[in-house]
Design a protein around this motif. Structure first.
Motif, mmCIF file in Angstrom:
data_model
loop_
_atom_site.group_PDB
_atom_site.id
_atom_site.type_symbol
_atom_site.label_atom_id
_atom_site.label_comp_id
_atom_site.label_asym_id
_atom_site.label_seq_id
_atom_site.Cartn_x
_atom_site.Cartn_y
_atom_site.Cartn_z
ATOM 1 N N HIS A 69 31.960 10.501 90.915
ATOM 2 C CA HIS A 69 31.325 11.729 90.443
ATOM 3 C C HIS A 69 31.363 12.812 91.522
ATOM 4 N N TYR A 99 24.107 17.338 96.043
ATOM 5 C CA TYR A 99 24.673 16.659 94.886
ATOM 6 C C TYR A 99 24.392 15.164 95.020
ATOM 7 N N ASP A 152 20.914 11.300 89.472
ATOM 8 C CA ASP A 152 19.980 12.026 88.607
ATOM 9 C C ASP A 152 18.579 11.435 88.585
ATOM 10 N N SER A 196 19.417 18.484 92.946
ATOM 11 C CA SER A 196 20.766 19.028 92.727
ATOM 12 C C SER A 196 20.788 20.246 91.812
ATOM 13 N N SER A 197 19.624 20.823 91.522
ATOM 14 C CA SER A 197 19.562 21.894 90.528
ATOM 15 C C SER A 197 20.299 23.157 90.959
ATOM 16 N N GLN A 244 23.869 22.820 89.998
ATOM 17 C CA GLN A 244 24.022 22.926 88.552
ATOM 18 C C GLN A 244 23.945 24.385 88.099
ATOM 19 N N SER A 245 23.061 25.154 88.726
ATOM 20 C CA SER A 245 22.946 26.572 88.375
ATOM 21 C C SER A 245 24.186 27.354 88.780
ATOM 22 N N GLY A 259 27.451 24.713 87.237
ATOM 23 C CA GLY A 259 27.346 23.996 85.973
ATOM 24 C C GLY A 259 27.599 22.503 86.082
ATOM 25 N N ALA A 310 26.234 18.825 86.548
ATOM 26 C CA ALA A 310 25.021 18.024 86.436
ATOM 27 C C ALA A 310 24.971 16.964 87.526
ATOM 28 N N PRO A 311 23.789 16.515 87.903
ATOM 29 C CA PRO A 311 23.678 15.431 88.891
ATOM 30 C C PRO A 311 24.439 14.186 88.445
ATOM 31 N N ASP A 342 25.225 10.733 87.121
ATOM 32 C CA ASP A 342 24.617 9.683 86.308
ATOM 33 C C ASP A 342 24.980 8.360 86.985
#
Length: 304
Positions: free
Chosen positions: A188, A214, A217, A267-268, A271-272, A275, A277-278, A280
């Motif tokens: 990832h 990063y 989640d 990790s927000s 994502q902002s 785009g 996502a953390p 999985d």
């Protein structure tokens, strides 16, 4: 887009290579034998010859305990090398993506670390990685640094593979239960790096460059992570039985370097900005086990 990868023999480097081999991108991947990032001449010659749009630095000194005994070697891999890369990339206008660590924090937080939170590394490894961050940000305007944590994959040595190996031979595993963090699948991380590289090449705003986190989640202890790995290993037939997993304290498992008791990363911001996502991490465990099972079956068929 042309991508040059350093540290190709590590977990993230090998995951990057796996993905680049399936892509239509122009790329090169180098281990230390063919590109020593602390050697200015070697770095310059590779950049001039290949002329990459993006350099992904997955090279690092990651032996946390040994770093306490050989700080000069750790500094060469985590400070001098990144500084040389950053200076060369900055001068040539090349984007540089770099990996850092949760060890820049002291682990005393009670909620996930934000990028803006104060840093206070407790050991040589964390101190060298933090200084490497500083050198990069001061020398290369087009840099993105990802701090990550608890990395695992089908490649190289890591916690997941160690647990599988020990579980096959032992009736009980004693695993630290008072350290909490976010497991992160190296595949990832590789996906995130390639996504960032693509967005940078497409021309994002200057604000996209900088420092990010990063990681997985959700968080859990090493002990609970071990339990998840063993259960998942049984489900896919990698393990015939499950040993007893017993939680112990950090003081019962002394190490040369202090481990952060709390390593959860928020990790927000990434994502902002991009785009992404953390990780999985549960999915990452399943992917890792599937790859290891395929590797085992292939090896068995070759032997037979």
């Amino acid at each position: 887009m042309k991508i040059l990868v350093t540290g190709a023999n590590g977990q993230v480097g090998r995951c990057l290579t796996d993905r680049l081999q399936r892509s239509e991108l122009a790329w090169e991947a180098h281990g230390r034998a063919t590109l020593d990032i602390a050697d200015e001449g070697s770095v310059t010659s590779h950049l001039e010859r290949f002329a990459p749009d993006v350099v992904v630095n997955a090279a690092a000194y990651t032996a946390v305990d040994k770093a306490e005994q050989e700080p000069e070697i750790a500094a060469r891999g985590n400070i001098e090398g990144p500084a040389v890369l950053a200076q060369a990339c900055g001068a040539a206008g090349i984007a540089l993506l770099h990996l850092s660590t949760d060890y820049v924090f002291d682990g005393t937080a009670t909620q996930p670390y934000q990028v803006s939170d104060p840093v206070s590394p407790a050991g040589v490894y964390g101190m060298t990685k933090l200084e490497g961050e500083n050198r990069i940000l001061s020398a290369c305007p087009r840099a993105v640094i990802l701090r990550t944590a608890w990395v695992f994959s089908e490649h190289c040595n890591n916690f997941l593979k160690t647990m599988l190996r020990l579980a096959a031979d032992r009736d009980e595993l004693r695993v630290v239960g008072d350290q909490v963090g976010c497991p992160t699948y190296a595949g990832h991380i590789a996906d995130a790096l390639l996504e960032i590289a693509g967005q940078i090449q497409a021309g994002p705003a200057q604000a996209a460059y900088g420092l990010y986190h990063y990681a997985g989640d959700s968080g859990l202890s090493w002990c609970d992570f071990a339990r998840y790995i063993i259960d998942a290993g049984q489900e896919v037939g990698m393990l015939q039985r499950a040993p007893l997993i017993t939680g112990i304290t950090t003081s019962e498992f002394p190490t040369l370097a202090m481990r952060p008791a709390y390593s959860m990363l928020d990790s927000s911001a990434l994502q902002s900005a991009f785009g992404i996502a953390p990780s999985d991490w549960r999915q990452g465990v399943r992917q890792t086990l599937a790859a290891l099972k395929t590797e085992r079956e292939r090896a068995g068929s070759l032997v037979s």
